[in-house]
Write a protein that holds these residues in place. Structure first.
Motif: not given
Length: 87
Positions: A20, A43, A51-52, A54-56, A58, A61, A67, A70-71
């Motif tokens: 990512y 993913s 997931m981490v 994707m968030k860190i 950005r 997203t 999503k 990753n979920t």
């Protein structure tokens, strides 16, 4: 064997996280990018790292398929870790 599998799970998550970051950097530089298919596969198998990442970073997203991958990956990772730690 349990330690080996947990090590592999951790390594896969670190790779997903790194991908990512690499893809985000390449997007900013407008250079060759990691294929969406590859990023989705990583993913799925490394959901926690994905997931981490994707968030860190950005990154990705707003894309529902990332999503979802990753979920599902997080859930699979947690189930696998729980099963390994139960014995």
């Amino acid at each position: 064997m349990r330690v080996f599998i947990l090590t592999v799970v951790c390594l896969v998550n670190v790779i997903a996280f790194a991908l990512y970051g690499i893809d985000k950097t390449k997007a900013k530089l407008d250079t060759w990018r990691i294929a969406e298919k590859s990023l989705l596969i990583w993913s799925f198998i490394g959901g926690i790292g994905g997931m981490v990442g994707m968030k860190i970073f950005r990154h990705k997203t707003l894309k529902p398929k990332f999503k979802a991958a990753n979920t599902v990956g997080v859930l699979l990772n947690l189930v696998l870790i729980a099963l390994l730690l139960m014995d």
